[in-house]
Scaffold this motif. Structure first.
Motif, PDB file in Angstrom:
ATOM      1  N   ILE A 115     -10.858  17.104 -21.191  1.00 49.25           N
ATOM      2  CA  ILE A 115      -9.409  17.048 -21.444  1.00 49.25           C
ATOM      3  C   ILE A 115      -8.692  16.760 -20.125  1.00 49.25           C
ATOM      4  N   VAL A 116      -7.692  15.871 -20.182  1.00 53.24           N
ATOM      5  CA  VAL A 116      -6.953  15.516 -18.970  1.00 53.24           C
ATOM      6  C   VAL A 116      -6.240  16.755 -18.437  1.00 53.24           C
ATOM      7  N   SER A 117      -6.458  17.074 -17.161  1.00 54.38           N
ATOM      8  CA  SER A 117      -5.747  18.223 -16.610  1.00 54.38           C
ATOM      9  C   SER A 117      -4.720  17.784 -15.578  1.00 54.38           C
ATOM     10  N   ASP A 118      -4.845  16.568 -15.076  1.00 52.90           N
ATOM     11  CA  ASP A 118      -3.908  16.101 -14.063  1.00 52.90           C
ATOM     12  C   ASP A 118      -4.046  14.578 -13.973  1.00 52.90           C
ATOM     13  N   PHE A 119      -2.969  13.912 -13.654  1.00 50.84           N
ATOM     14  CA  PHE A 119      -3.082  12.470 -13.425  1.00 50.84           C
ATOM     15  C   PHE A 119      -1.950  12.037 -12.503  1.00 50.84           C
ATOM     16  N   ALA A 120      -2.085  10.857 -11.934  1.00 48.97           N
ATOM     17  CA  ALA A 120      -0.996  10.268 -11.153  1.00 48.97           C
ATOM     18  C   ALA A 120      -1.127   8.770 -11.225  1.00 48.97           C
ATOM     19  N   MET A 121       0.015   8.097 -11.114  1.00 48.28           N
ATOM     20  CA  MET A 121       0.006   6.633 -11.049  1.00 48.28           C
ATOM     21  C   MET A 121       0.724   6.231  -9.778  1.00 48.28           C
ATOM     22  N   ASN A 122       0.488   5.006  -9.326  1.00 42.38           N
ATOM     23  CA  ASN A 122       1.221   4.552  -8.149  1.00 42.38           C
ATOM     24  C   ASN A 122       2.716   4.556  -8.448  1.00 42.38           C
ATOM     25  N   THR A 123       3.526   4.799  -7.419  1.00 42.78           N
ATOM     26  CA  THR A 123       4.971   4.898  -7.649  1.00 42.78           C
ATOM     27  C   THR A 123       5.606   3.511  -7.613  1.00 42.78           C
ATOM     28  N   PRO A 131     -16.574  -3.355  10.079  1.00 46.33           N
ATOM     29  CA  PRO A 131     -15.274  -3.580   9.429  1.00 46.33           C
ATOM     30  C   PRO A 131     -14.110  -3.362  10.396  1.00 46.33           C
ATOM     31  N   VAL A 132     -13.103  -4.207  10.330  1.00 48.36           N
ATOM     32  CA  VAL A 132     -11.948  -4.033  11.226  1.00 48.36           C
ATOM     33  C   VAL A 132     -10.945  -3.083  10.575  1.00 48.36           C
ATOM     34  N   ARG A 133     -10.089  -2.515  11.387  1.00 46.26           N
ATOM     35  CA  ARG A 133      -9.084  -1.571  10.889  1.00 46.26           C
ATOM     36  C   ARG A 133      -7.848  -2.356  10.437  1.00 46.26           C
ATOM     37  N   ILE A 134      -7.446  -2.160   9.196  1.00 45.40           N
ATOM     38  CA  ILE A 134      -6.265  -2.842   8.689  1.00 45.40           C
ATOM     39  C   ILE A 134      -5.310  -1.816   8.091  1.00 45.40           C
ATOM     40  N   ALA A 135      -4.010  -1.984   8.348  1.00 47.01           N
ATOM     41  CA  ALA A 135      -3.018  -1.041   7.826  1.00 47.01           C
ATOM     42  C   ALA A 135      -2.951  -1.173   6.317  1.00 47.01           C
ATOM     43  N   GLY A 136      -3.142  -0.071   5.608  1.00 47.80           N
ATOM     44  CA  GLY A 136      -3.181  -0.149   4.143  1.00 47.80           C
ATOM     45  C   GLY A 136      -1.907   0.327   3.486  1.00 47.80           C
ATOM     46  N   ARG A 137      -0.961   0.805   4.272  1.00 43.48           N
ATOM     47  CA  ARG A 137       0.215   1.458   3.712  1.00 43.48           C
ATOM     48  C   ARG A 137       1.061   0.500   2.874  1.00 43.48           C
ATOM     49  N   TYR A 172      -5.008   4.172  -1.498  1.00 42.93           N
ATOM     50  CA  TYR A 172      -5.135   4.784  -2.825  1.00 42.93           C
ATOM     51  C   TYR A 172      -5.300   6.298  -2.712  1.00 42.93           C
ATOM     52  N   LEU A 173      -6.207   6.724  -1.835  1.00 43.07           N
ATOM     53  CA  LEU A 173      -6.475   8.167  -1.731  1.00 43.07           C
ATOM     54  C   LEU A 173      -5.283   8.925  -1.137  1.00 43.07           C
ATOM     55  N   ASN A 174      -4.547   8.268  -0.247  1.00 44.32           N
ATOM     56  CA  ASN A 174      -3.405   8.948   0.376  1.00 44.32           C
ATOM     57  C   ASN A 174      -2.155   8.924  -0.487  1.00 44.32           C
TER      58      ASN A 174
END
Lengths: 322, 316
Positions: free
Chosen positions: A118-126, A160-166, A200-202
């Motif tokens: 049973i779903v106990s929590d969810f979130a979607m991108n804003t 892998p190079v570091r790329i800003a994901g924000r 995604y995780l942040n």
């Protein structure tokens, strides 16, 4: 054979599946919506019809996705469900003890946490669609690659190079900068996968209790680079289910089976509906300063539905007319 | 008769009953702008400073709507409404932002209301504002007392756990056995159907009973936030937090919806504190909604429906 039809009309893809009584997937179609949901749906159903044996009987239909209401009107649905519930139902059906569902689609991403099915929590991108499938599509196109080539490239990386994901705008300038410095495309693509996962995780995943078993589904799950980036970031094994890109449609089909159970009848209009002519027209209502965009659906020239008005005066007019 | 325009935005939702009674008893004609619509938002976005949040943009749109229809505009500078606490920085700058961004404004009545200190000059302000409409001190005092009385009556509606009918939210008639959801958000978002995309009405149509921050007595709010290690001096944020803490202890509340505006500074903090509190203290589900200038309702509908499904399956 009795089957249930599930339809997921999303921003990027329209997915259609048929499942049998025990939830085995009999047919699955993953089609690009290409901005024409009705046409895509009709073509999809026609294709489906040619693939199934004559004696197949559709006992129920469910629709989901951002185009779920439109699809429901066209095919005659028994249940219309939001995509979070549909994805959760499908995930829990495929892997009964699933705890976390990571789903990344064309323009949205979501996380669903389940406890005992049973779903106990969810979130979607804003408000922001950074880090979804459309962004990967765009970047692949910029590098002159198909999305399939793009997804394989990440696997060849050594560093892998570091790329800003924000933000995808910043990510793009970062990518261009790194590419001008001489980094290889595979390192940049792998860096992009990590950036997308970090974002995604942040954001979507912030504060969520992500525990194994973890399922990764949605169109973006076709990218092995993203799956690996998730495994590295979470330190857990990630399961990509066999039908990862049509899970929403499977969920809709299962919900349709639940909806028709015990009443042996369906609203499905039958495959003949592909012969009907569906046209949508829209107009701006000038009745008040909201200037709503009202959409009208005509089936074979007859006005069948209207929506889009805040005050429901156009919607109600049609419903009252029968 | 002098006409005074009051924008139907921001602090209107809390104080309109006080202001309406006060000005009408002074003999003024009070004109409220209509409920927010697309034209008002578009105009607001045109006139406002760049960094404003959506509710402030809308406020400017309402002022623009009123400016040619009234003799005065009432736009108080709400610095503080409780001792040692402050409203939001944007509220404090409202009258200045108005006069520098909108041309051809009628005279703006923008008294500074600052109740942080004991010596707050409130009577001086009442006197000065009242004087514009009447030279009779007795009439000014009487108008104020009548205003305060109506304001108390209005607040009592909320404290009785109902939503004032002035906000015209339909389908609120409560049946037993509905789901109870606490909706945490500023009143100028919640009760503005355009900004909240009719969130309260959508919930009511799903047979959900809605509980909001205004329904909790200020004393209770203060008691609830006293568990925090540091005093919260943002008044609006304190009210949201305190009421969320209170609701989290009520067994009949099955879930929370937290709605905030994109770019709201204080909410960035409170949303996160509320989320953390609910997760660690009693694990009640919470849905976060962020509003901005989007007109597509599909996104918000999907989230509301999914959250409803979640609660329904939990409660059974």
């Amino acid at each position: 054979m009795n089957v249930f039809l599930g339809i997921d009309v999303g921003s990027v893809s329209t997915n259609i599946v048929l499942i049998d009584e025990t939830h085995n997937v009999k047919q699955a179609l993953y089609l690009r919506t290409l901005g024409r949901p009705i046409e895509t749906l009709q073509n999809g159903l026609l294709k489906l019809y040619t693939l199934i044996p004559r004696e197949t009987k559709v006992k129920g239909v469910g629709t989901t996705g951002s185009g779920r209401k439109l699809a429901a009107l066209i095919v005659g649905a028994d249940v219309v469900k939001n995509e979070i519930t549909a994805h959760a139902v499908a995930a829990a059906d495929q892997i009964p003890d699933v705890h976390s569902v990571l789903e990344i689609g064309g323009q949205d991403s979501k996380i669903i946490i389940l406890e005992n099915g049973i779903v106990s929590d969810f979130a979607m991108n804003t408000v922001c669609a950074a880090g979804t499938g459309s962004f990967l599509d765009q970047q692949a196109a910029r590098l002159g690659l198909t999305i399939e080539e793009f997804s394989k490239l990440a696997l060849k990386t050594k560093n892998p190079v570091r790329i800003a994901g924000r933000c995808s705008v910043f990510a793009e300038s970062d990518m261009i900068h790194k590419q001008q410095l001489g980094h290889s495309i595979s390192d940049i693509v792998a860096g992009l996968c990590q950036a997308l996962v970090r974002n995604y995780l942040n954001n979507v995943g912030k504060g969520k209790d992500i525990k194994a078993p973890i399922i990764f589904q949605g169109g973006v799950a076709a990218n092995p680079g993203i799956k690996i980036a998730f495994e590295e970031a979470l330190g857990e094994k990630i399961i990509v289910p066999q039908w990862f890109n049509v899970m929403g449609a499977i969920g809709a089909a299962i919900l349709a089976k639940e909806a028709v159970s015990g009443k042996n009848e369906t609203n499905f209009k039958g495959f003949d509906l592909v012969k009907s002519d569906f046209t949508t027209l829209s107009f701006e209502c000038q009745g008040c300063p909201n200037i709503c965009e009202v959409i009208e659906l005509y089936i074979d020239g007859n006005l069948k539905a209207r929506w889009g008005d805040k005050c429901n005066k156009w919607t109600d007019a049609i419903e009252n007319a029968g | 008769m002098l006409r005074i325009g009051i924008p139907r935005a921001l602090n209107y939702y809390k104080y309109f009953s006080l202001w309406k009674t006060f000005f009408e008893n002074l003999g003024a004609k009070v004109i409220f702008s209509p409920p927010t619509n697309r034209a008002i938002l578009d105009q607001g976005a045109k006139y406002v400073v760049d960094e404003a949040c959506l509710p402030v943009k809308v406020y400017f749109g309402h002022i623009n709507y009123l400016k040619d229809k009234v003799d005065y505009i009432f736009a108080p500078r709400l610095v503080s409404v409780e001792k040692k606490e402050f409203s939001c920085p944007k509220f404090m700058g409202i009258p200045d932002m108005l006069v520098t961004n909108i041309d051809n404004l009628p005279e703006v009545i923008g008294p500074t209301i600052d109740l942080t200190k004991r010596d707050n000059n409130l009577w001086k302000i009442i006197w000065e504002v009242g004087n514009i409409f009447s030279k009779n001190p007795g009439k000014i005092a009487m108008s104020w007392f009548k205003g305060v009385s109506d304001f108390k009556k209005f607040n009592q509606v909320w404290l009785n756990k109902s939503i004032p009918r002035e906000f015209k939210i339909t389908h609120l008639d409560k049946d037993p056995g509905r789901l109870n959801i606490a909706v945490i958000g500023h009143e100028y978002i919640l009760y503005d159907g355009y900004l909240s995309m009719n969130l309260l009405e959508k919930l009511a149509k799903l047979n959900v009973s809605v509980f909001t921050s205004e329904m909790i007595h200020p004393k209770m709010v203060n008691k609830e936030v006293s568990i925090l290690p540091k005093r919260i001096f943002w008044n609006f944020a304190k009210n949201l937090l305190g009421s969320a803490f209170y609701f989290s202890k009520q067994a009949e509340i099955s879930g929370f919806i937290n709605i905030s505006s994109f770019g709201c500074g204080p909410d960035a903090m409170t949303s996160s504190m509320i989320y953390h509190h609910l997760k660690t203290k009693n694990n009640k589900p919470i849905l976060n909604l962020t509003i901005d200038e989007h007109t597509g309702e599909a996104g918000i509908n999907t989230r509301i429906e999914a959250f409803y499904d979640l609660l329904k399956r939990r409660v059974g």
